[in-house]
Structure formats: structure tokens, C-alpha cells
Design a protein around this motif. Sequence first.
Motif, short mmCIF file in Angstrom:
data_model
loop_
_atom_site.label_atom_id
_atom_site.label_comp_id
_atom_site.label_asym_id
_atom_site.label_seq_id
_atom_site.Cartn_x
_atom_site.Cartn_y
_atom_site.Cartn_z
N TRP A 1 -7.13 4.59 -0.27
CA TRP A 1 -6.29 3.36 -1.80
C TRP A 1 -6.82 2.85 -2.38
O TRP A 1 -8.84 1.81 -1.92
N MET B 1 -5.80 7.12 5.30
CA MET B 1 -5.34 6.44 4.47
C MET B 1 -6.56 6.09 3.79
O MET B 1 -7.39 5.13 4.08
N SER C 1 -3.77 2.42 -5.89
CA SER C 1 -2.96 3.86 -5.77
C SER C 1 -3.81 4.76 -4.37
O SER C 1 -4.28 4.23 -4.32
N SER C 2 -2.52 5.56 -4.30
CA SER C 2 -3.24 6.47 -2.96
C SER C 2 -4.53 7.26 -3.79
O SER C 2 -4.24 8.03 -5.01
N GLU C 3 -5.30 7.48 -2.47
CA GLU C 3 -6.79 8.47 -3.43
C GLU C 3 -7.13 9.44 -2.32
O GLU C 3 -5.74 9.79 -1.29
N LYS C 4 -7.45 10.63 -3.22
CA LYS C 4 -7.38 11.73 -1.93
C LYS C 4 -9.27 11.30 -0.53
O LYS C 4 -9.36 10.43 -1.10
N THR C 5 -8.53 11.99 0.59
CA THR C 5 -9.79 11.30 1.85
C THR C 5 -10.23 12.68 2.22
O THR C 5 -10.11 13.47 1.77
N LEU D 1 0.93 -1.20 0.33
CA LEU D 1 0.18 0.38 0.12
C LEU D 1 0.74 1.19 -0.07
O LEU D 1 1.55 1.72 1.11
N GLY E 1 2.77 4.48 0.39
CA GLY E 1 2.38 5.15 1.58
C GLY E 1 2.62 5.23 3.21
O GLY E 1 2.66 5.75 3.80
#
Length: 419
Positions: A338, A336, A348-352, A301, A303
Motif C-alpha cells: 500500500w 500486499m 491505496s493498493s499497489e502492484k507487488t 488498508l 483489500g
Amino acid sequence: MDIPTHKKGERVGQKLLLAKQRFLGGKALKRIEYFETQRALSKTTLVRGFVTSQSVQSLRISRKPPTGRGPRPVAEYLKADRAKARLVPTKFAANVQLPVWRSLGPNLIPKGQTYESGGNNKPPMSGRCSGIFVSPANSNHLVLCSAGGGLWETLDQGKTWRPLTDQQPTLSMGAICGAPSSPNMVYAGTGEGDTYSQLGVGLLRSSDAGQTWEHVPSNDLSGIGIFDIAVDPANPLHVWVGTTRKLLESTNGGATWRTVQSVTTWDISINPNDPQEIFAGTVLGLIRSTNGGTNWTQVGLPGATPGSHFTRMEVCHAPSKPAVVYVAAVQGDSGMLWRRASSGGAFSSEKTPSLDPKSDIDQAWYDWCLAVSPTDADVLYWGAVQLYKGTRRVAGWTWRNISSRSSGDSIHPDQHHLA
């Protein structure tokens, strides 16, 4: 005397500030400690995001997971249950005019708490709920899994309710789940995972869509809390349970269990189109099986800090497009998110959303849930202290708080389950 509007606003703001006053572990932990102090019970504390009842003098944070409570023999719970049964009012007691208990409720709690000042910001509410089962054959038929009041059933979408499990060994409930391939088969887990004050005695099982229940005792599920239950979409007897101590698997409807992982497991998601793919959110991170649970691998994951424990993690496939998978977690002081866009692909990281560090993050051990819209893989619902709705489009994510509203209905903070 009329109070000026600005004065009212100041008072509301002061109340909200006081309500969000920062405690390690959040206000939920303080309520649990108050409950235990009244009853001279072992004090529950927070150890690196986990609630535990170790004997300590003050709250502390550690990088090590807490020592788990040992399982309590099922026989002791059954003995207590038989003793309880002897207290049920009888005709003899009534005939000789002995004291007999009568129900004074339950009733709705009037003027409930929310974090908003406008609209209907004091709606009536009930106690904490840890799960909901909606009958696939009848959308008017719901079974509610209450944290401390057992299971409740409605046949009219919540207008009227009746209790289902008052005579079971415990009223503490952690999760409920129906079998996709057999609508009449439903499982409910005793012992709530979100708190350690009331632990479990095994599963309850129904073969008539949740109308009646039988107790399935198990030493493997005795003295622990249950966070989640998942049932194989192709086999109603193949059950997975995530608990405060381990991830368990049963292939015979809960009669016996196999330990898959000896770590706290919060959430389980099975691909509805391919039951061989299973994800589980654990204290050590996200794990995945591609062969129906025989083997598991760690999922990277971006980050996240390798080797560090998570405080909470939820994972879910998108019902309308199961190749899409979301993971929401707290590690350290960060919330966080994903997303996996394709089957077998990387996350992939996504906006929270704008998670409040003094409530949403601090109290993630207690209230944290995630669900994808059944019709749109780009619409996500995220429950923490507040409830957020996110919509993903070409330009990115748009998030809004849908639990605290300046107009219309607001709902009580602390979200434990989404269905």
C-alpha cells in the motif's frame, strides 16, 4: 570428463527446486528446529505465521496468536554473565599451562548459497545480520548488528572489522538505531525478533557513536525478541521498541518503559519532518499516532481482511518526501503493498513484485524488510527471501529481482534489514 551444458542446467534446476521445497514456515524454521533438536531445547513451531516454543507434537496453523513466553528476570542473565567473566583466560591460567581458548575466526563462509546459476553466484558471505548503523558523521564507520554474534564495527566501509560486545550478557542482537538529533547516541536491542531461539536481556547503549557500549537491563525487554528500534528525531532519549510481545516507549533512554500496545510489533516509522506522526506495523494491522504516541488509531488498508492477523508487516516514510508512506505485509497467503500519497491521506493498493508463495510468502515471518530510496520517493526496496527493487512511474510499477542475477554478483537469499 566434460559434462554437457544442458546436464549442468538440469542439475542446477534440481538443486534450486530442492532448495525451494515447501515447508510450512520455510526452510528457516527447519534450521531452527535442527539447532534445537541437537541441544534438547523446546521445539519451535509456527502458529499462524508466528514462531513459538509451545509443546506440540507437530506443526500446526491457528488463527490465534501464540502464548508468549514469560519474561525472564534480568538477574538470572547477569548471574550467567558474571559466571562467563570468570572463564576469561587469566595470567594465572597461562602460567600454570591450563587450557586457554584461542580464536579461530570468525572468517567468511566460502562459496555461499544463492538462487542463481550465472555470474558470481557463489560469493563468500557471513552469518545473518539484523541491522546496520551508518555514522552520519563518517560514512566509513559502520556498526553491524549480527543475529548471534553481537555488534561489529568497521572504520573502512567493511574491509576490516572488530567485535564490540563480546563481554556483554548476550551476543543475540535484534536491531540497532542512532538518534537523529544526537549522532553519538546509538541504541541496540538484544534478542533477535526473527527467531525465538535466542531472546534478549534489554538494550545496549552507546554515547560515542557505537564504539563502546553499556548494558541497560530491563525486565520489560527480558526474555523477548526485538524487531525494531526508532528514536524521536527531536529527542535522543525518547525511544520506541517493537518486540515479539508488545510496542514499548521510553522517555529516559531505556531506563524505564511504558507498554503502548500488547501485541507483536514488527516495525516503527517516525515522520522525520513531523515527529508527532508515528506508524507501527503490528499483528493486528497498521496503527498511527498524530500526537507523538499519546493516542493511536487503526489505519484502514484496502483489500486486507478486517479482524484477521497479519504474518508480517513493514512500514516506512519516504525520507525525501515524508508525506509518502509505504506498507508491505503478508496476510493469509497473499503479499500486499500500500502507498499513501499525501499527509493524512488514505492508503491505496499497489502492484507487488512476483513474490514466490513457497519462499517469499511462506517465510515472511523470518525475513521481511522495506526501505525507500533516500533521494526518490518512487523507488522502493523490498526484502523477502529475494531482494526486489521497484520503480513507480506514470505507467505503473516496474519490479526486478536484484539478488539473483544471471550475470554479475548474486547475494544470499533471506533479507532481514535494509539501510
